[in-house]
Scaffold this active site. Sequence first.
Site, mmCIF file in Angstrom:
data_model
loop_
_atom_site.group_PDB
_atom_site.id
_atom_site.type_symbol
_atom_site.label_atom_id
_atom_site.label_comp_id
_atom_site.label_asym_id
_atom_site.label_seq_id
_atom_site.Cartn_x
_atom_site.Cartn_y
_atom_site.Cartn_z
ATOM 1 N N ASP A 57 -6.995 -29.831 2.898
ATOM 2 C CA ASP A 57 -7.478 -28.618 3.335
ATOM 3 C C ASP A 57 -8.022 -28.963 4.975
ATOM 4 O O ASP A 57 -8.829 -30.229 4.968
ATOM 5 C CB ASP A 57 -8.066 -28.170 2.227
ATOM 6 C CG ASP A 57 -9.080 -26.613 2.770
ATOM 7 O OD1 ASP A 57 -8.190 -25.455 1.642
ATOM 8 O OD2 ASP A 57 -9.680 -26.403 3.587
ATOM 9 N N LYS A 108 -15.793 -28.828 3.160
ATOM 10 C CA LYS A 108 -15.039 -28.818 1.842
ATOM 11 C C LYS A 108 -14.880 -29.886 0.735
ATOM 12 O O LYS A 108 -14.527 -29.986 -0.158
ATOM 13 C CB LYS A 108 -13.864 -27.219 1.776
ATOM 14 C CG LYS A 108 -13.461 -27.167 0.337
ATOM 15 C CD LYS A 108 -12.309 -25.603 0.963
ATOM 16 C CE LYS A 108 -13.194 -23.958 0.393
ATOM 17 N NZ LYS A 108 -12.200 -23.714 1.360
ATOM 18 N N THR A 164 0.485 -15.922 -2.421
ATOM 19 C CA THR A 164 1.141 -14.474 -1.973
ATOM 20 C C THR A 164 1.859 -13.860 -0.995
ATOM 21 O O THR A 164 1.057 -14.022 0.040
ATOM 22 C CB THR A 164 0.270 -13.094 -3.145
ATOM 23 O OG1 THR A 164 -0.351 -13.996 -3.840
ATOM 24 C CG2 THR A 164 1.498 -11.517 -3.016
ATOM 25 N N GLU A 215 -8.487 -14.845 -11.575
ATOM 26 C CA GLU A 215 -9.906 -15.539 -10.859
ATOM 27 C C GLU A 215 -10.716 -15.312 -13.156
ATOM 28 O O GLU A 215 -10.690 -14.308 -12.912
ATOM 29 C CB GLU A 215 -10.630 -14.713 -10.068
ATOM 30 C CG GLU A 215 -10.860 -15.338 -9.037
ATOM 31 C CD GLU A 215 -11.120 -14.137 -7.530
ATOM 32 O OE1 GLU A 215 -12.415 -14.964 -7.614
ATOM 33 O OE2 GLU A 215 -10.373 -14.415 -6.347
ATOM 34 N N PHE A 264 -4.933 -3.798 -18.322
ATOM 35 C CA PHE A 264 -5.008 -2.531 -17.679
ATOM 36 C C PHE A 264 -5.366 -1.284 -17.343
ATOM 37 O O PHE A 264 -4.907 -0.775 -16.370
ATOM 38 C CB PHE A 264 -4.684 -3.025 -15.923
ATOM 39 C CG PHE A 264 -4.282 -4.298 -15.722
ATOM 40 C CD1 PHE A 264 -4.411 -5.274 -16.463
ATOM 41 C CD2 PHE A 264 -5.029 -4.856 -14.811
ATOM 42 C CE1 PHE A 264 -5.086 -6.930 -16.187
ATOM 43 C CE2 PHE A 264 -5.187 -5.496 -13.998
ATOM 44 C CZ PHE A 264 -5.289 -7.091 -14.888
ATOM 45 N N CYS A 293 -7.118 -10.166 -4.181
ATOM 46 C CA CYS A 293 -5.587 -9.847 -4.527
ATOM 47 C C CYS A 293 -4.796 -8.641 -4.186
ATOM 48 O O CYS A 293 -4.536 -8.382 -3.287
ATOM 49 C CB CYS A 293 -5.369 -10.701 -5.695
ATOM 50 S SG CYS A 293 -5.052 -12.132 -5.460
ATOM 51 N N LYS A 349 -15.084 -8.994 -10.467
ATOM 52 C CA LYS A 349 -15.213 -8.924 -12.044
ATOM 53 C C LYS A 349 -16.391 -9.911 -12.323
ATOM 54 O O LYS A 349 -16.830 -10.697 -11.934
ATOM 55 C CB LYS A 349 -13.227 -8.705 -12.342
ATOM 56 C CG LYS A 349 -12.984 -10.290 -12.016
ATOM 57 C CD LYS A 349 -11.486 -10.329 -11.981
ATOM 58 C CE LYS A 349 -11.675 -10.798 -13.248
ATOM 59 N NZ LYS A 349 -9.803 -11.081 -13.343
ATOM 60 N N ARG A 381 -15.607 -10.877 -3.076
ATOM 61 C CA ARG A 381 -14.450 -10.080 -2.227
ATOM 62 C C ARG A 381 -14.309 -9.500 -2.407
ATOM 63 O O ARG A 381 -13.561 -8.788 -3.452
ATOM 64 C CB ARG A 381 -13.502 -11.181 -1.991
ATOM 65 C CG ARG A 381 -13.889 -12.066 -0.574
ATOM 66 C CD ARG A 381 -12.636 -13.322 -0.691
ATOM 67 N NE ARG A 381 -12.118 -14.200 -1.639
ATOM 68 C CZ ARG A 381 -11.263 -15.276 -1.674
ATOM 69 N NH1 ARG A 381 -10.522 -15.898 -1.096
ATOM 70 N NH2 ARG A 381 -11.107 -15.663 -3.046
HETATM 71 C C1 UDX Z 1 -5.217 -10.233 -10.090
HETATM 72 C C2 UDX Z 1 -3.529 -10.038 -10.931
HETATM 73 O O1 UDX Z 1 -3.825 -10.234 -12.437
HETATM 74 C C3 UDX Z 1 -3.326 -11.499 -11.039
HETATM 75 O O2 UDX Z 1 -1.570 -12.319 -11.703
HETATM 76 C C4 UDX Z 1 -3.344 -12.362 -9.165
HETATM 77 O O3 UDX Z 1 -1.939 -13.461 -9.436
HETATM 78 C C5 UDX Z 1 -4.122 -11.835 -8.555
HETATM 79 O O4 UDX Z 1 -5.080 -10.412 -8.703
HETATM 80 P P1 UDX Z 1 -7.764 -11.257 -9.865
HETATM 81 O O5 UDX Z 1 -8.294 -10.431 -8.602
HETATM 82 O O6 UDX Z 1 -8.527 -12.032 -10.260
HETATM 83 O O7 UDX Z 1 -5.840 -10.976 -10.712
HETATM 84 O O8 UDX Z 1 -8.631 -10.347 -11.386
HETATM 85 P P2 UDX Z 1 -7.881 -9.150 -12.087
HETATM 86 O O9 UDX Z 1 -7.968 -8.939 -14.111
HETATM 87 O O10 UDX Z 1 -6.384 -8.962 -12.395
HETATM 88 O O11 UDX Z 1 -9.332 -7.516 -12.321
HETATM 89 C C6 UDX Z 1 -8.728 -7.050 -10.713
HETATM 90 C C7 UDX Z 1 -9.714 -6.129 -10.992
HETATM 91 O O12 UDX Z 1 -9.251 -5.142 -11.519
HETATM 92 C C8 UDX Z 1 -10.634 -6.410 -10.431
HETATM 93 O O13 UDX Z 1 -12.121 -5.523 -9.899
HETATM 94 C C9 UDX Z 1 -11.508 -5.546 -12.034
HETATM 95 O O14 UDX Z 1 -12.169 -5.221 -12.298
HETATM 96 C C10 UDX Z 1 -10.458 -4.161 -11.794
HETATM 97 N N1 UDX Z 1 -9.561 -3.646 -13.116
HETATM 98 C C11 UDX Z 1 -9.091 -4.342 -14.164
HETATM 99 C C12 UDX Z 1 -9.736 -2.669 -13.445
HETATM 100 O O15 UDX Z 1 -10.641 -1.816 -12.860
HETATM 101 N N2 UDX Z 1 -10.010 -1.781 -14.670
HETATM 102 C C13 UDX Z 1 -8.634 -3.093 -15.589
HETATM 103 O O16 UDX Z 1 -8.073 -2.302 -16.729
HETATM 104 C C14 UDX Z 1 -8.717 -3.723 -15.238
#
Ligand code: UDX
Length: 419
Positions: A20, A25, A111, A145, A239, A250, A310, A317
């Site tokens: 990095d 870091k 990505t 995450e 989801f 993401c 989450k 972010r």
């Molecule tokens: C996501 C993808 O799941 C992962 O495969 C990719 O590599 C990176 O992006 P991440 O952003 O870490 O992962 O979290 P994720 O668990 O997917 O949740 C994303 C957001 O969606 C969170 O804010 C979460 O609270 C929200 N969420 C998720 C909902 O509001 N409802 C759901 O049913 C699931």
Amino acid sequence: MGLVTGACFAKLGNKVICVDDDIPKVEGLKRGALPFYEPGLEEMVHRNMKQSNLSFTTSVEEGTKASDIIFIAVGTPQKPNGEADLTSVEGVSRRIAKAMAEYKLIVEKSTVPVKTGSWIKRTIYLSNLHKVDFDVASNPEFLREGSAIEDFMKPDRIVIGVETERAADILVELYRSLNAPIMITSIETAELIKHASNSFLALKISYINAIANICERVGADVTKVAEGMGYDRRIGREFLDAGAGYGGYCFPKDLSAFIKVAEEVGYDFELLKVIQRINNFQRQQIVEKAKNALWNLKDKTIGILGLAFKPNTDDMREAPSIDIIRQLQQEGVQIKAYDPQAMKNAGRILHNIEYCPSPYEAAKDSDALIIVTEWEEFKNLDLLRIKQLLKQPVIVDSRNVFAPAKIKALGFSYIGVGR
Ligand code: UDX
């Protein structure tokens, strides 16, 4: 993503060097200090450093020379127009190319928009000082995450986008011990699988949020609707949790980038734009709910439980909490907030907030509580104590953490999402 991937490859028995540009870091990591919170990661990093499987450097040259496979995991942030900014990908590709003295496999892990692989290949080809053989591959990550290590170790699938058998063989061998389904495709297809998957997950979230809005208007329960839908294996229950919408590094960024990718190839991907609109609306709804419960918001105090985008992360972010808190502040609300991990990061973004050492402190003398992130510890709160501490027994539960009947029986005025 880079650090999790590096630590996990080290655990699988590889020698991993993480590179990095950020000197503090890297210095911190050399001392074993992690720059963010991810369950299980600190221990894994320490163990593999001790076993000399994992090391850190700021030198791309050193990392390149010592490695057979090089994963590009640099950031691909969003430009103001929504496009992915690939400056770092280009820069690091050039530096790798200059340092290569023998065959290397260069793998894009970040990505990226479809066709980035061919840009990486061209960049490396043009800066390939020693004219050595190389391959480029795409190997998108699907880590979430908060459960990134588990997602790495037990993936649903591994996607490998390659142009040569040699590159495919190397990556199949690297992942063999995970015993997961491996899919080998072209580089473009692998790149698209990632954007298509993330957008589809965001679609599920916005879809159930739209259904939640209907449920509220007709007196139905969205959690039951999701359960009923989820039994259908073609749909699946995951989801489909309605709430304050998605945030994080993401989904918001990938959707914007994917809209741009489509635009560039002459297709108006309207569906993705609607997903974004529903997601923004969902955040505003939480403030509306507080308004409906408290009448005037001006000069009221609201306790916010959960700031991270989450649970199980300190990542702020694109967290829904940012929009919700800023809107409340604009209405003249005083904010007290608690999060088990994200308060330090939140402090850099959200100001004029009283950050509290516990959920109970956040509830004390507040006119209402809003649950914004569904941390496990909130499920076990002493709700009678919360009720005594609040000025008014009002809970807006933007993640449907509590059972409405139970909490109403305790004398709360309870507002969930879609129930
Ligand atoms: C996501 C993808 O799941 C992962 O495969 C990719 O590599 C990176 O992006 P991440 O952003 O870490 O992962 O979290 P994720 O668990 O997917 O949740 C994303 C957001 O969606 C969170 O804010 C979460 O609270 C929200 N969420 C998720 C909902 O509001 N409802 C759901 O049913 C699931």
